[in-house]
Each structure stands twice: as C-alpha cells, then as structure tokens.
Scaffold this active site. Structure first.
Site, short mmCIF file in Angstrom:
data_model
loop_
_atom_site.label_atom_id
_atom_site.label_comp_id
_atom_site.label_asym_id
_atom_site.label_seq_id
_atom_site.Cartn_x
_atom_site.Cartn_y
_atom_site.Cartn_z
N ASP A 1 25.83 -59.54 -19.82
CA ASP A 1 26.45 -60.39 -20.83
C ASP A 1 27.32 -59.54 -21.75
O ASP A 1 26.84 -58.63 -22.42
CB ASP A 1 25.37 -61.11 -21.63
CG ASP A 1 25.90 -62.31 -22.38
OD1 ASP A 1 26.97 -62.20 -23.00
OD2 ASP A 1 25.25 -63.38 -22.35
N SER B 1 29.53 -67.66 -23.78
CA SER B 1 28.76 -67.50 -22.54
C SER B 1 28.46 -68.83 -21.84
O SER B 1 28.15 -68.84 -20.65
CB SER B 1 27.44 -66.79 -22.83
OG SER B 1 27.66 -65.48 -23.28
N HIS C 1 18.55 -69.18 -23.54
CA HIS C 1 19.88 -68.81 -24.03
C HIS C 1 20.93 -69.21 -23.00
O HIS C 1 20.61 -69.50 -21.84
CB HIS C 1 19.92 -67.31 -24.33
CG HIS C 1 20.78 -66.95 -25.48
ND1 HIS C 1 21.79 -66.01 -25.38
CD2 HIS C 1 20.80 -67.39 -26.77
CE1 HIS C 1 22.38 -65.88 -26.56
NE2 HIS C 1 21.80 -66.71 -27.41
N ASP D 1 25.43 -57.89 -24.97
CA ASP D 1 26.25 -58.75 -25.82
C ASP D 1 25.81 -58.69 -27.27
O ASP D 1 26.63 -58.57 -28.19
CB ASP D 1 26.15 -60.18 -25.28
CG ASP D 1 26.89 -61.19 -26.13
OD1 ASP D 1 28.13 -61.22 -26.06
OD2 ASP D 1 26.22 -61.97 -26.84
N ASP E 1 30.06 -62.18 -17.98
CA ASP E 1 30.58 -63.49 -18.34
C ASP E 1 31.85 -63.38 -19.16
O ASP E 1 32.74 -64.21 -19.08
CB ASP E 1 29.50 -64.32 -19.07
CG ASP E 1 28.81 -63.54 -20.18
OD1 ASP E 1 29.08 -62.34 -20.34
OD2 ASP E 1 27.98 -64.14 -20.87
N HIS E 2 31.96 -62.33 -19.95
CA HIS E 2 33.12 -62.10 -20.80
C HIS E 2 33.07 -60.65 -21.27
O HIS E 2 32.10 -59.92 -21.02
CB HIS E 2 33.12 -63.05 -22.00
CG HIS E 2 31.85 -62.98 -22.79
ND1 HIS E 2 31.53 -61.92 -23.63
CD2 HIS E 2 30.78 -63.81 -22.85
CE1 HIS E 2 30.35 -62.11 -24.17
NE2 HIS E 2 29.86 -63.26 -23.71
N HIS F 1 33.82 -61.70 -28.96
CA HIS F 1 34.16 -61.53 -27.56
C HIS F 1 35.64 -61.19 -27.43
O HIS F 1 36.42 -61.36 -28.37
CB HIS F 1 33.89 -62.81 -26.78
CG HIS F 1 32.45 -63.22 -26.77
ND1 HIS F 1 32.02 -64.44 -26.29
CD2 HIS F 1 31.33 -62.58 -27.18
CE1 HIS F 1 30.71 -64.53 -26.41
NE2 HIS F 1 30.27 -63.41 -26.96
#
Length: 518
Positions: free
Chosen positions: A65, A115, A176, A339, A380-381, A466
């Site tokens: 993440d 996310s 989450h 993350d 995811d990013h 992000h």
C-alpha cells in the site's frame, strides 16, 4: 561524525567494483566490469526458464500500500546497506521476477486516488470513484440506497464460487480499504463497523464491512483472514483481550469473533502464541486479529505486548492453511503500513515495512512452484516521496547527503543548501515534516536515521498525500508473460482471472464461463 561517515563511504570502495566475468566479449565492446555484468544479465535472460503456461492452480497477489517506485528504490538500498553493501546494486525478492509493467492508478474522479478505487480496480477489473469499495461509479458515496445492482464481482468471490480456498492477510485492519475491497461492497470505505454507519444505513440494516466478512455468502466463506482491526469485530460491552480498559466498537451487540469460531474447524487467535499453535492441517477457517486497530509497524513489532507475527509468518501460515485442497487457492497479502508511515512523513518505518513485504514475497516463492502459482506484486498508488541531492554511492539512504567534489572524490563534510545547512537524501513534497520556520533547521547534529525522525516536507500538511504517477506491477508464474507495456491498473484482475481460467478459457468441468472478458 562527518569524518567517520566519510571514511565509511570510502571503505565501501572495494564493494563498488563488480566482479570480473569472462564471456569472451567482442573486441568492440568496452573493457569494463559493467560490460561483464551486462553480458552476464543477457546470458541469464537467454537461459531463463520462466513458464509460458497460461493456467495456474494458485494465485497470490501482494499489494504494497503506497509502495511507489521511489519507495521500492529506497527500500532496496536500505536492505542492501543493512547487508553490508553500498545498497544500490541490491535487489528485493520480487525484482527477480521475469515480467514487469507500469500501471496507471487514476480513479474515475481523481488524478491521484485513494486505496478504495485502486484496490477495486485491481480486484474487480473495473475502475470506480474514490472512497467506495467494489461497486461501480454509479454509486453515490455514503448513500447505501445506490448500491443495489451496482456491485462488482471480485476475484475472491469468483474463486470461492469456483471451489478454491481464499484468504486475505494485511498489516492494516482487515476491514481497511485494500483488504475490504476483496470481500465487501460499500459506498463508504470508513463503514468498518456498525458504529461508523450513518443513520440512514443503520436504519436500513445495511451491513458494515466487518459484518460482510463474517456473512460472506460465496462458497464456504474465506478460509483465512489475518491482520488488525479486532475492535471492529467486538461489541462495545466486551473488554479487549490485550489492551486493558479498552473495549470493542460494535453497537449491535454482536461478537463477530465468536460467530466465526462457531463454524466447524474454525479458529480465532489474537496473539503470537496462539498463532504459532495453529495447526494448518486441522484448521479449515482461521481468523487472526492481532491489534485493536492496525498491526504494529515492522520496526515496532518486537515491542508489542502480546506479540505479533511478521508479515512473512502470516503469509507462510496462510499458504499452509489454503494449500490443503486440490482445487487451488487465491491469497491477497497487503503490506498496509507502508502507506501509513509515509502519511506520517516517517521514511524509516515505511521502508522497513516495504522490506518486510519483500521478505513475505520470498516466503511465498519458496513455498510454491512457479509452474502452477502466479504471483503478482504491485502497489495501489504512490506517495510524494523523493530521493534527491546527488549523494555519493553508498551514502546512508536515511542519512544526510555527502556528495562528490570537483575531482569525483568523496567530499569533506555534508552537502549544504544555499544557506549553508545540510539536508537529507529522502524527503516529501508535502506533509508533517514541514518545519514551519522562515529558514530550514540545521540538521548537522540531528540523527536523521532515528526511528521517529520525520523527513522534511516542502508544503505543510497534517498528513502527507498520495501521488499520482504510475506504479510497478511484477509478475511470475502462469500467464505472467502476458504482462507487457504500460497498462491500466485493471490489468492485474485480468491477468489473475486468465491464469485461473475465470475468463472461460479453462476447459475442465470445474471452471464455468464467467464472461467474455478476453
């Protein structure tokens, strides 16, 4: 300290040269250790025996993440330096995978996503809006009445319907966004327990995310769910087993952990000793919730009161439980706290969790066969995390920049900014590391490698954000050779679906046609 650090870099000199390898290179090629290394890589690629099979028995999806390319690079260097190397030449476990692509992470309504839509894209093959889980863009965020008819089928749901064992592992709460997208459909990613539902959703008895895990209607339910988030499964009248004075969050009176355990062959564990005692051979369904909220950062895990298994240990146990059957399995493993550390502006914790994810990937590759198990590693990013400043080769990645002089030699002392102050290699474009003064602080006597040090940020924000650039997707095993070029983030779903035959291309009776996706 400057002199000692300088000597440390110089001492790496012998490690900077690559070992000479004789390949009988053509005389037109440069005479250099780098030539030997380049030819060695070409010869290794020629001999590579990666599978071109397109059918997999098992699929394991790893999601770091927030693990953008700069995070991978910095984690690679830190991991190498902790092994006594300069660091830059190191490789994390999945960087040896034979196939790689860059994927675009934008969501339907944002250039830089969260996310929820990114994991929805990965696990359903459809992009959606920010803040919603495994439902399409027609849904209004926070409006439960818009969900019906707009649900997106997830790969985990298909796998359960087709008789595969399924599991999720995360160092974050398993309610989450990233793990939740595999099994839940919600117009609001924050509806993790009934305590977070809005009044309208609560009045309509719309199921919260934790409840959707327990009431999962596909197949015989998930076989494995391991991570954090214990308080979302316990009622607010029940004391937490680990943290004195704390209770669960649920207001409906339901204890979802006992509901899970009521099924035959099902176990619930919440500490390391219980986890270690689980016998995969006799356990059909395993729920492990090791913290009330997120699990500890890898850097802090050893200090946990009740003990926590590492991400590698969680992955190993999950594979052991899931691999008992002959129909195969699907497993999603998330390094969720990479993350969170980035949001806090804390590079060291983020990188240590990124290394822990690479260790978990190594466990998965060791416990499975490339011929029948597809493994994907992606993010995811990304995050607004930077590596800059012209540091010399082997400079501590967490340290202050020491650069080269005009002769290309290690310079005396730290590199200095325009005001004569040293700066670190790692930084953030925004976040809590902004020092809020007219001038930058003097970091000369500051231990920038300390666990709690926050890297400097250019824009003051309470939490770092992000980033919107592409992230990497690494692949090994059946169908992985189909990964090529730049892709939409949805490609992960189709690679996994094709490998498992969920696109109708598998001819065995167990596999039903799901749709004309290819």
């Amino acid at each position: 300290m400057n002199k000692m650090r300088r000597l440390g870099i110089i001492a790496l000199g012998s490690a900077l040269a690559l070992p000479a390898v004789s390949y009988g290179a053509h005389e037109l090629l440069n005479d250099s250790p780098w030539t030997d290394e380049g030819l060695k890589a070409i010869r290794a690629a020629q001999k590579l025996q990666y599978t071109t099979k397109e059918r997999a028995k098992n699929v394991i999806l790893f999601v770091g993440d927030g693990m953008g390319v700069s995070t991978i690079t910095a984690a690679r260097i830190l991991d190498g330096q902790r092994k006594g190397q300069p660091g830059e030449e190191n490789k994390l476990s999945y960087e040896n995978f034979p196939h790689l692509s860059l994927v675009k992470t934008y969501s339907v309504n944002q250039q830089t996503p969260d996310s929820a839509p990114t994991m929805t894209a990965i696990i359903t093959g459809v992009k959606t809006k920010d803040g919603i889980l495994s439902i399409n863009e027609n849904v209004v965020r926070g409006d439960h009445t818009t969900v019906a008819g707009n649900e997106l089928t997830t790969l985990l749901e298909i796998a359960e319907d087709q008789g595969l064992a399924t599991g999720i592992v995360s160092t974050a709460r398993i309610t989450h966004a990233t793990p939740a997208a595999t099994y839940a459909h919600s117009p609001e990613r924050d509806w993790e327990s009934d305590a977070e539902l809005n009044a309208a959703a609560k009045a309509a008895d719309f199921p919260d995310i934790a409840r959707q895990l327990i009431e999962f209607k596909h197949g015989d339910g998930l076989e494995v769910a391991l991570g954090g988030g214990r308080e979302y499964f316990l009622p607010n009248t029940v004391n937490d087993p680990e943290d004195s004075g704390a209770t669960g969050r649920r207001k409906d009176g339901r204890n979802l952990t006992t509901e899970w355990s009521a099924r035959e062959g099902s176990s619930f564990v919440w500490n390391k000793a219980q986890f270690d005692a689980v016998d995969p051979a006799t356990t059909k369904h395993l729920l492990g919730l090791f913290e009330r909220s997120h699990m500890e950062y890898e850097a802090d895990r050893a200090k946990d009161t009740a003990g926590e298994p590492s991400l590698a240990e969680l992955t190993a146990k999950a594979i052991d439980v899931l691999s008992k059957g002959d129909k195969g399995f699907f497993l999603m493993v998330e390094g969720g706290r990479i993350d969170h550390a980035h949001h806090a502006g804390n590079a060291r914790r983020a990188l240590e969790d990124a290394i822990a994810l690479a260790d978990a990937v190594k466990v998965a590759t060791d416990k499975t066969r490339e011929s029948d198990t597809q493994i994907l590693v992606t993010a995811d990013h990304s995050h607004v995390f930077t590596i800059a400043g012209y540091p010399a080769r082997g400079n501590d990645i967490l340290g202050k920049v020491i650069t080269l002089d005009s002769k290309g030699e290690i310079a005396e002392g730290y590199a200095l900014d325009g005001k004569g102050k040293p700066y670190t290699t790692l930084g953030y474009a925004n976040g809590p590391g902004y020092r809020g003064t007219a001038e930058r602080p003097d970091l000369t006597a500051v231990d920038t490698e300390a666990l709690d040090f926050l890297q400097e940020a250019a824009v003051p924000l309470s939490a770092e954000t992000h980033a919107g650039e592409d992230v990497a997707l690494y692949a090994r095993g059946p169908s992985s050779h189909l990964l090529q070029g730049g892709q939409e983030q949805t490609i992960s779903f189709y690679l996994m679906a094709h490998a498992l035959g969920f696109d109708g291309s598998r001819k065995q009776p167990i596999w039903n046609r799901i749709g004309d996706w290819f």
